[in-house]
Scaffold this motif. Sequence first.
Motif, PDB file in Angstrom:
ATOM      1  N   ASP A  37      31.058  36.271  42.131  1.00  9.50           N
ATOM      2  CA  ASP A  37      31.487  37.660  42.070  1.00  9.50           C
ATOM      3  C   ASP A  37      32.865  37.745  41.427  1.00  9.50           C
ATOM      4  OD1 ASP A  37      29.221  38.630  43.279  1.00  9.50           O
ATOM      5  OD2 ASP A  37      30.065  38.586  45.286  1.00  9.50           O
ATOM      6  N   TRP A  38      33.114  38.875  40.819  1.00  2.26           N
ATOM      7  CA  TRP A  38      34.388  39.085  40.130  1.00  2.26           C
ATOM      8  C   TRP A  38      34.965  40.391  40.652  1.00  2.26           C
ATOM      9  CZ3 TRP A  38      37.135  36.093  36.864  1.00  2.26           C
ATOM     10  CH2 TRP A  38      38.180  36.699  36.164  1.00  2.26           C
ATOM     11  N   ASN A  39      36.213  40.341  41.027  1.00  5.13           N
ATOM     12  CA  ASN A  39      36.859  41.574  41.495  1.00  5.13           C
ATOM     13  C   ASN A  39      36.883  42.620  40.402  1.00  5.13           C
ATOM     14  OD1 ASN A  39      37.433  40.324  43.891  1.00  5.13           O
ATOM     15  ND2 ASN A  39      39.513  39.848  43.351  1.00  5.13           N
ATOM     16  N   ILE A  40      36.668  43.875  40.790  1.00  6.63           N
ATOM     17  CA  ILE A  40      36.834  44.932  39.809  1.00  6.63           C
ATOM     18  C   ILE A  40      38.230  45.524  39.908  1.00  6.63           C
ATOM     19  CG2 ILE A  40      34.390  45.533  39.783  1.00  6.63           C
ATOM     20  CD1 ILE A  40      35.241  48.132  41.315  1.00  6.63           C
ATOM     21  N   SER A  41      39.037  44.995  40.832  1.00  8.11           N
ATOM     22  CA  SER A  41      40.364  45.586  41.003  1.00  8.11           C
ATOM     23  C   SER A  41      41.451  44.522  41.068  1.00  8.11           C
ATOM     24  CB  SER A  41      40.405  46.398  42.297  1.00  8.11           C
ATOM     25  OG  SER A  41      40.270  45.536  43.412  1.00  8.11           O
ATOM     26  N   ARG A  42      42.642  44.994  40.850  1.00  6.57           N
ATOM     27  CA  ARG A  42      43.817  44.145  40.966  1.00  6.57           C
ATOM     28  C   ARG A  42      44.926  44.945  41.620  1.00  6.57           C
ATOM     29  NH1 ARG A  42      44.086  40.113  35.833  1.00  6.57           N
ATOM     30  NH2 ARG A  42      41.973  39.395  36.066  1.00  6.57           N
ATOM     31  N   GLN A  43      45.852  44.224  42.203  1.00 10.82           N
ATOM     32  CA  GLN A  43      46.971  44.886  42.868  1.00 10.82           C
ATOM     33  C   GLN A  43      48.154  44.953  41.917  1.00 10.82           C
ATOM     34  OE1 GLN A  43      45.159  42.250  44.670  1.00 10.82           O
ATOM     35  NE2 GLN A  43      43.868  44.014  45.125  1.00 10.82           N
ATOM     36  N   LEU A  44      48.017  45.781  40.905  1.00 13.80           N
ATOM     37  CA  LEU A  44      49.072  45.982  39.920  1.00 13.80           C
ATOM     38  C   LEU A  44      49.536  47.432  39.994  1.00 13.80           C
ATOM     39  CD1 LEU A  44      47.351  44.246  36.868  1.00 13.80           C
ATOM     40  CD2 LEU A  44      49.057  43.263  38.404  1.00 13.80           C
ATOM     41  N   TRP A  45      50.676  47.726  39.416  1.00 17.61           N
ATOM     42  CA  TRP A  45      51.169  49.098  39.445  1.00 17.61           C
ATOM     43  C   TRP A  45      50.801  49.860  38.179  1.00 17.61           C
ATOM     44  CZ3 TRP A  45      54.533  50.423  35.599  1.00 17.61           C
ATOM     45  CH2 TRP A  45      55.174  49.381  34.955  1.00 17.61           C
ATOM     46  N   TRP A  46      50.250  49.184  37.174  1.00 17.72           N
ATOM     47  CA  TRP A  46      49.829  49.895  35.972  1.00 17.72           C
ATOM     48  C   TRP A  46      48.311  49.790  35.831  1.00 17.72           C
ATOM     49  CZ3 TRP A  46      51.766  44.945  35.722  1.00 17.72           C
ATOM     50  CH2 TRP A  46      50.982  44.002  35.092  1.00 17.72           C
ATOM     51  N   GLY A  47      47.746  50.701  35.078  1.00 17.35           N
ATOM     52  CA  GLY A  47      46.311  50.682  34.853  1.00 17.35           C
ATOM     53  C   GLY A  47      45.649  51.926  35.410  1.00 17.35           C
ATOM     54  N   HIS A  48      44.334  51.928  35.333  1.00 16.53           N
ATOM     55  CA  HIS A  48      43.549  53.054  35.832  1.00 16.53           C
ATOM     56  C   HIS A  48      43.259  52.850  37.313  1.00 16.53           C
ATOM     57  CE1 HIS A  48      42.921  53.414  31.523  1.00 16.53           C
ATOM     58  NE2 HIS A  48      42.646  54.681  31.762  1.00 16.53           N
ATOM     59  N   ARG A  49      43.775  53.746  38.123  1.00 13.53           N
ATOM     60  CA  ARG A  49      43.551  53.607  39.561  1.00 13.53           C
ATOM     61  C   ARG A  49      42.073  53.800  39.883  1.00 13.53           C
ATOM     62  NH1 ARG A  49      47.658  56.863  43.152  1.00 13.53           N
ATOM     63  NH2 ARG A  49      46.628  55.638  44.771  1.00 13.53           N
ATOM     64  N   ILE A  50      41.624  53.057  40.854  1.00 14.87           N
ATOM     65  CA  ILE A  50      40.224  53.133  41.283  1.00 14.87           C
ATOM     66  C   ILE A  50      39.981  54.519  41.880  1.00 14.87           C
ATOM     67  CG2 ILE A  50      38.548  52.211  42.915  1.00 14.87           C
ATOM     68  CD1 ILE A  50      39.891  49.502  42.543  1.00 14.87           C
ATOM     69  N   PRO A  51      38.981  55.230  41.395  1.00 15.83           N
ATOM     70  CA  PRO A  51      38.730  56.605  41.873  1.00 15.83           C
ATOM     71  C   PRO A  51      37.969  56.652  43.191  1.00 15.83           C
ATOM     72  CG  PRO A  51      37.158  56.071  40.175  1.00 15.83           C
ATOM     73  CD  PRO A  51      38.071  54.860  40.311  1.00 15.83           C
ATOM     74  N   VAL A  52      38.474  55.916  44.155  1.00 14.26           N
ATOM     75  CA  VAL A  52      37.858  55.881  45.483  1.00 14.26           C
ATOM     76  C   VAL A  52      38.878  56.401  46.489  1.00 14.26           C
ATOM     77  CG1 VAL A  52      36.946  54.380  47.302  1.00 14.26           C
ATOM     78  CG2 VAL A  52      36.268  54.031  44.925  1.00 14.26           C
ATOM     79  N   PHE A  53      38.411  57.287  47.351  1.00 14.11           N
ATOM     80  CA  PHE A  53      39.301  57.965  48.293  1.00 14.11           C
ATOM     81  C   PHE A  53      38.842  57.695  49.723  1.00 14.11           C
ATOM     82  CE2 PHE A  53      39.316  60.012  44.254  1.00 14.11           C
ATOM     83  CZ  PHE A  53      40.649  60.285  44.021  1.00 14.11           C
ATOM     84  N   THR A  54      39.817  57.710  50.617  1.00 10.18           N
ATOM     85  CA  THR A  54      39.550  57.499  52.045  1.00 10.18           C
ATOM     86  C   THR A  54      40.301  58.560  52.830  1.00 10.18           C
ATOM     87  OG1 THR A  54      39.492  55.119  51.632  1.00 10.18           O
ATOM     88  CG2 THR A  54      39.647  55.805  53.921  1.00 10.18           C
ATOM     89  N   CYS A  55      39.686  59.058  53.904  1.00  6.32           N
ATOM     90  CA  CYS A  55      40.399  59.988  54.780  1.00  6.32           C
ATOM     91  C   CYS A  55      40.738  59.275  56.090  1.00  6.32           C
ATOM     92  CB  CYS A  55      39.574  61.247  55.037  1.00  6.32           C
ATOM     93  SG  CYS A  55      38.256  60.985  56.239  1.00  6.32           S
ATOM     94  N   ALA A  56      41.513  59.924  56.922  1.00  3.34           N
ATOM     95  CA  ALA A  56      41.928  59.324  58.188  1.00  3.34           C
ATOM     96  C   ALA A  56      40.757  59.078  59.131  1.00  3.34           C
ATOM     97  CB  ALA A  56      42.972  60.218  58.863  1.00  3.34           C
ATOM     98  N   ASN A  57      39.630  59.730  58.881  1.00  2.00           N
ATOM     99  CA  ASN A  57      38.445  59.513  59.715  1.00  2.00           C
ATOM    100  C   ASN A  57      37.558  58.383  59.182  1.00  2.00           C
ATOM    101  OD1 ASN A  57      39.012  61.432  61.678  1.00  2.00           O
ATOM    102  ND2 ASN A  57      38.025  63.083  60.543  1.00  2.00           N
ATOM    103  N   GLY A  58      38.008  57.729  58.137  1.00  3.61           N
ATOM    104  CA  GLY A  58      37.267  56.585  57.609  1.00  3.61           C
ATOM    105  C   GLY A  58      36.178  56.915  56.618  1.00  3.61           C
ATOM    106  N   HIS A  59      36.075  58.160  56.185  1.00  2.66           N
ATOM    107  CA  HIS A  59      35.105  58.498  55.139  1.00  2.66           C
ATOM    108  C   HIS A  59      35.605  57.963  53.800  1.00  2.66           C
ATOM    109  CE1 HIS A  59      34.308  61.946  58.094  1.00  2.66           C
ATOM    110  NE2 HIS A  59      33.297  61.108  58.189  1.00  2.66           N
ATOM    111  N   VAL A  60      34.727  57.363  53.048  1.00  2.00           N
ATOM    112  CA  VAL A  60      35.080  56.762  51.765  1.00  2.00           C
ATOM    113  C   VAL A  60      34.136  57.319  50.714  1.00  2.00           C
ATOM    114  CG1 VAL A  60      35.307  54.602  50.475  1.00  2.00           C
ATOM    115  CG2 VAL A  60      35.833  54.642  52.925  1.00  2.00           C
ATOM    116  N   TRP A  61      34.696  57.731  49.567  1.00  2.00           N
ATOM    117  CA  TRP A  61      33.845  58.244  48.501  1.00  2.00           C
ATOM    118  C   TRP A  61      34.547  58.081  47.151  1.00  2.00           C
ATOM    119  CZ3 TRP A  61      37.156  61.050  51.347  1.00  2.00           C
ATOM    120  CH2 TRP A  61      37.942  62.000  50.709  1.00  2.00           C
ATOM    121  N   ALA A  62      33.766  58.088  46.093  1.00  2.20           N
ATOM    122  CA  ALA A  62      34.294  58.074  44.726  1.00  2.20           C
ATOM    123  C   ALA A  62      34.248  59.501  44.210  1.00  2.20           C
ATOM    124  CB  ALA A  62      33.445  57.172  43.842  1.00  2.20           C
TER     125      ALA A  62
END
Length: 129
Positions: A37-62
């Motif tokens: 497997d290959w990561n689709i993300s990196r912990q960098l400060w530049w680039g296109h941020r992953i369009p995935v969101f999380t709320c305080a209730n743990g819901h996750v969506w793109a």
Amino acid sequence: MKPLAETVMQGYAKGEFHIVPDRWNATFEHWMNNIRDWNISRQLWWGHRIPVFTCANGHVWADREDPEKCPKCARTPTQDPDVLDTWFRRGCGPLPTFAGPKTPDLERFLSGHTLVTGPDICSSGSPAC
Ligand SMILES: [Zn+2]
């Protein structure tokens, strides 16, 4: 990635495509038979941020837009802080350029009939690299 690699190897075994030059067959087979497997993300400060969101209730969506609230509970969302990996981002690049994902221009100019790579980007640990 393993199911994708298995599908690729089935096509390879049937002769649906071939490697040019054929001296790279063993390297290709090594990659596909030792897929990781290959990561689709990196912990960098530049680039296109992953369009995935999380709320305080743990819901996750793109989401295509920056949402102001969670679609399930209306709490304030937080966007994933990571950015898309360079290689993953590179693979997505032609889609907005050709107004993809399925357009005549994309089919003509980025058909995928020919894929070119080089040993300088090899990281499989294969003796050929
Ligand atoms: Zn929520």
